[in-house]
Design an enzyme around this catalytic site. Structure first.
Site, PDB file in Angstrom:
ATOM      1  N   CYS A   5      13.032   7.291  13.072  1.00  0.00           N
ATOM      2  CA  CYS A   5      12.402   6.581  14.190  1.00  0.00           C
ATOM      3  C   CYS A   5      13.392   6.365  15.328  1.00  0.00           C
ATOM      4  O   CYS A   5      12.985   6.055  16.450  1.00  0.00           O
ATOM      5  CB  CYS A   5      11.837   5.245  13.719  1.00  0.00           C
ATOM      6  SG  CYS A   5      13.021   4.190  12.873  1.00  0.00           S
ATOM      7  N   GLU A  38       6.487  10.661  21.881  1.00  0.00           N
ATOM      8  CA  GLU A  38       7.341  11.029  20.749  1.00  0.00           C
ATOM      9  C   GLU A  38       6.885  12.335  20.105  1.00  0.00           C
ATOM     10  O   GLU A  38       5.692  12.547  19.853  1.00  0.00           O
ATOM     11  CB  GLU A  38       7.335   9.915  19.693  1.00  0.00           C
ATOM     12  CG  GLU A  38       8.233  10.209  18.498  1.00  0.00           C
ATOM     13  CD  GLU A  38       8.170   9.127  17.431  1.00  0.00           C
ATOM     14  OE1 GLU A  38       9.131   9.038  16.639  1.00  0.00           O
ATOM     15  OE2 GLU A  38       7.164   8.391  17.382  1.00  0.00           O
ATOM     16  N   GLU A  66       6.268  -1.340  13.434  1.00  0.00           N
ATOM     17  CA  GLU A  66       7.241  -0.481  14.113  1.00  0.00           C
ATOM     18  C   GLU A  66       6.574   0.872  14.272  1.00  0.00           C
ATOM     19  O   GLU A  66       6.224   1.521  13.285  1.00  0.00           O
ATOM     20  CB  GLU A  66       8.530  -0.381  13.298  1.00  0.00           C
ATOM     21  CG  GLU A  66       9.638   0.344  14.041  1.00  0.00           C
ATOM     22  CD  GLU A  66      10.264   1.432  13.208  1.00  0.00           C
ATOM     23  OE1 GLU A  66      10.029   2.617  13.529  1.00  0.00           O
ATOM     24  OE2 GLU A  66      10.971   1.110  12.246  1.00  0.00           O
ATOM     25  N   GLY A  87       5.302   3.267  11.015  1.00  0.00           N
ATOM     26  CA  GLY A  87       4.580   4.534  11.104  1.00  0.00           C
ATOM     27  C   GLY A  87       4.223   4.883  12.520  1.00  0.00           C
ATOM     28  O   GLY A  87       4.944   4.550  13.468  1.00  0.00           O
ATOM     29  N   SER A  88       3.081   5.530  12.687  1.00  0.00           N
ATOM     30  CA  SER A  88       2.671   6.040  13.988  1.00  0.00           C
ATOM     31  C   SER A  88       2.134   4.929  14.883  1.00  0.00           C
ATOM     32  O   SER A  88       1.728   3.864  14.414  1.00  0.00           O
ATOM     33  CB  SER A  88       1.588   7.100  13.810  1.00  0.00           C
ATOM     34  OG  SER A  88       0.383   6.501  13.335  1.00  0.00           O
ATOM     35  N   LYS A 121       0.869  -1.177   0.000  1.00  0.00           N
ATOM     36  CA  LYS A 121       0.000   0.000   0.000  1.00  0.00           C
ATOM     37  C   LYS A 121       0.907   1.228   0.000  1.00  0.00           C
ATOM     38  O   LYS A 121       1.598   1.516   0.975  1.00  0.00           O
ATOM     39  CB  LYS A 121      -0.922   0.025   1.212  1.00  0.00           C
ATOM     40  CG  LYS A 121      -1.924   1.176   1.193  1.00  0.00           C
ATOM     41  CD  LYS A 121      -2.862   1.121   2.391  1.00  0.00           C
ATOM     42  CE  LYS A 121      -3.889   2.242   2.341  1.00  0.00           C
ATOM     43  NZ  LYS A 121      -3.268   3.581   2.480  1.00  0.00           N
ATOM     44  N   GLY A 142      -1.636   4.323  14.045  1.00  0.00           N
ATOM     45  CA  GLY A 142      -1.851   3.515  12.849  1.00  0.00           C
ATOM     46  C   GLY A 142      -1.491   2.060  13.067  1.00  0.00           C
ATOM     47  O   GLY A 142      -2.248   1.146  12.685  1.00  0.00           O
ATOM     48  N   GLY A 143      -0.345   1.801  13.674  1.00  0.00           N
ATOM     49  CA  GLY A 143       0.082   0.432  13.910  1.00  0.00           C
ATOM     50  C   GLY A 143      -0.822  -0.311  14.862  1.00  0.00           C
ATOM     51  O   GLY A 143      -1.155  -1.481  14.647  1.00  0.00           O
TER      52      GLY A 143
END
Length: 493
Positions: A268, A358, A231, A207-208, A150, A211-212
């Site tokens: 990251c 973060e 991650e 990503g965030s 994606k 989202g994860g």
């Protein structure tokens, strides 16, 4: 394909991926490795269009993009070589012991089989190495899994160039069309559909946290739950010990500022929290750090959305009680990120969970402590991290065993007198960590061991030699390393 892939088109991709799986899963490690080297060659051969397109979409400098392209090529080649050596997906052979008493042992042989089609969600901050042709895609292919990528909405044209390169290799080699699929979509619905589809057997995500975690929860609500290797970010704390501060305050401050502001802080592994002891030398450290941060020019971030989030999150921290700004670089134009550093105490940091979240960008929070007990309390208050760094003199380590013991349980990579920006692609690398930095800390997203995420072990008991997978046969036809009756060998059984 349009920039908004339809559900019908996704269904077609998934159907082809399932068909490709039952072909590709039977490829030997040598055959898969050969395909991966061809993909690496195709990416390496991409002309300046790739770099100029990525630069226009991400604001990343040419040198950074060229380096990332080289890293991407290296990932495909090194994972391929590790795969065909037999080291990453270990082969185990325990031969039959028919005369063993009190009971005979049958022949038992173990290898790894791919999970099935994998969906990979591209990252915003690495348009090559953690996106369409990135490490998740390379490691899933190495494991024998078709991949549906994606594309990230921040760099769709770059993603399309990479996808075309991979599909070109597939077509030229006469491999199944469904081995690689590419989806464009800005909708959460399409991402949800992909993860929920019964054909999909695993997910890779960078990503965030929001989202994860959403993908992880969705995957576990399926009738058949599937693994999500997400991650999700980290503040990568740095702990400075007293002797090191006394001996090298200026040097450490300069190195920290360079790591914090590298790439406008968009890694990251950006070291967003720095923990230091109160002492006369701390003033020198702070003054040097303030000078470095103030002199760092604002620079364009990956896209305006990331820049807006950075300024919002930075402001939220700076508005918290007991947080004081040490230095802040001059703001730039819209979409730019300006470096900043603030300070608070151990007690205030521990009491306020918002201070440990973060802030994606060039922002650091200095946390001061008075005693080793306070430093240990800060470490206990931390959530799981990708990395934690200790800066000190070697002889100090023995006096800080409690702190070290705590931080070791909180991270995937523990550094000494190093900053974490820069993730080496090698066998020993762990790019992962306890939740919430990652959804599964048992695996790494970088290095050949990343392949293990997308394969599962299967044992063959008392199976005819001629019908065994090649890597398990008596004759070592693939020349891979195998553990035979407990000893590593390339010899025939």
């Amino acid at each position: 394909m349009s920039l908004n892939t339809t559900i019908t088109e996704i269904d077609n991709l998934l159907e082809k991926a399932q068909e490709a799986f039952f072909i590709f899963k039977n490829f030997t490690v040598k055959q898969r490795a050969a395909f991966m080297h061809q993909v690496a060659d195709a990416i390496e051969a991409l002309d300046d269009e790739l770099i100029t397109t990525a630069q226009a979409e991400t604001n990343l400098p040419v040198a950074r993009l060229q380096g990332e392209k080289g890293r991407t090529v290296f990932q495909w080649r090194s994972y391929a070589d590790a795969l065909q050596s037999g080291v990453v997906l270990p082969v185990r052979i325990d031969t039959a012991l028919p005369d063993r008493q009190p009971a005979p042992r049958p022949s038992i042989r173990k290898t790894y089989t791919p999970l099935g089609p994998v969906v990979v969600f591209c990252a915003s901050n690495f348009p090559f190495a953690f996106s369409t042709a990135g490490g998740d895609t390379a490691s899933a292919i190495a494991a024998g899994c078709p991949v549906i990528v994606k594309a990230h909405s921040a760099h769709p044209k770059t993603s399309g160039i990479m996808a075309a390169a991979i599909n070109g290799v597939i077509q030229k080699a006469g491999l199944p069309e469904g081995l690689f699929g590419h989806v464009y979509s800005n909708s959460f619905e399409n991402g949800t559909y992909l993860v929920s589809h019964p054909v999909v057997k695993a997910v890779g995500f960078t990503g965030s946290h929001g989202g994860g975690k959403a993908l992880f929860d969705l995957a576990n609500k399926r009738a058949e739950p599937i693994p999500v290797f997400a991650e999700m970010g980290s503040v990568n704390p740095v702990f400075l010990l007293a002797q090191k501060l006394n001996n090298a305050a200026e040097e450490v401050a300069k190195q920290y500022a360079a790591s914090l502001t590298l790439g406008v802080g968009q890694f990251c592994t950006n070291p967003g929290i720095f923990v230091a002891p109160e002492s006369p030398a701390l003033a020198t450290f702070i003054n040097t750090l303030a000078q470095q941060i103030s002199a760092t020019p604002a620079a364009p971030m990956l896209h305006k959305g990331i820049a807006a989030a950075y300024h919002t999150n930075k402001t939220n921290v700076l508005q918290q009680p007991a947080v004081e700004v040490i230095a802040q670089a001059t703001e730039g134009a819209e979409g730019f990120g300006n470096a900043a550093i603030a300070i608070t105490t151990a007690a205030d940091f521990i009491a306020n969970k918002k201070l440990s979240q973060e802030v994606f960008g060039p922002f650091g929070l200095l946390v001061t402590y008075k005693t080793q007990e306070e430093a240990a309390a800060i470490a206990k208050a931390l959530e799981g991290q990708l990395t934690i760094s200790i800066w000190g003199e070697t002889e100090e380590l023995a006096d800080n065993k409690t702190l070290i013991n705590i931080v070791e349980s909180k991270c995937g990579r523990l550094l000494f007198n190093n900053f974490p920006t820069g993730v080496e692609v090698c066998y020993a690398m762990t790019h992962s960590g306890p939740y919430p930095s990652c959804s599964d800390s048992r695996f790494t997203a970088v290095g050949p061991d990343a392949i293990k995420r997308f394969a599962r072990p299967v044992s063959y008991q008392n199976w005819p030699d001629a019908l065994l997978p090649d890597e398990l046969k008596d004759e070592n036809v693939l020349g891979v390393w195998r553990t035979v009756n407990g000893e590593l060998s390339k010899e025939n059984v």
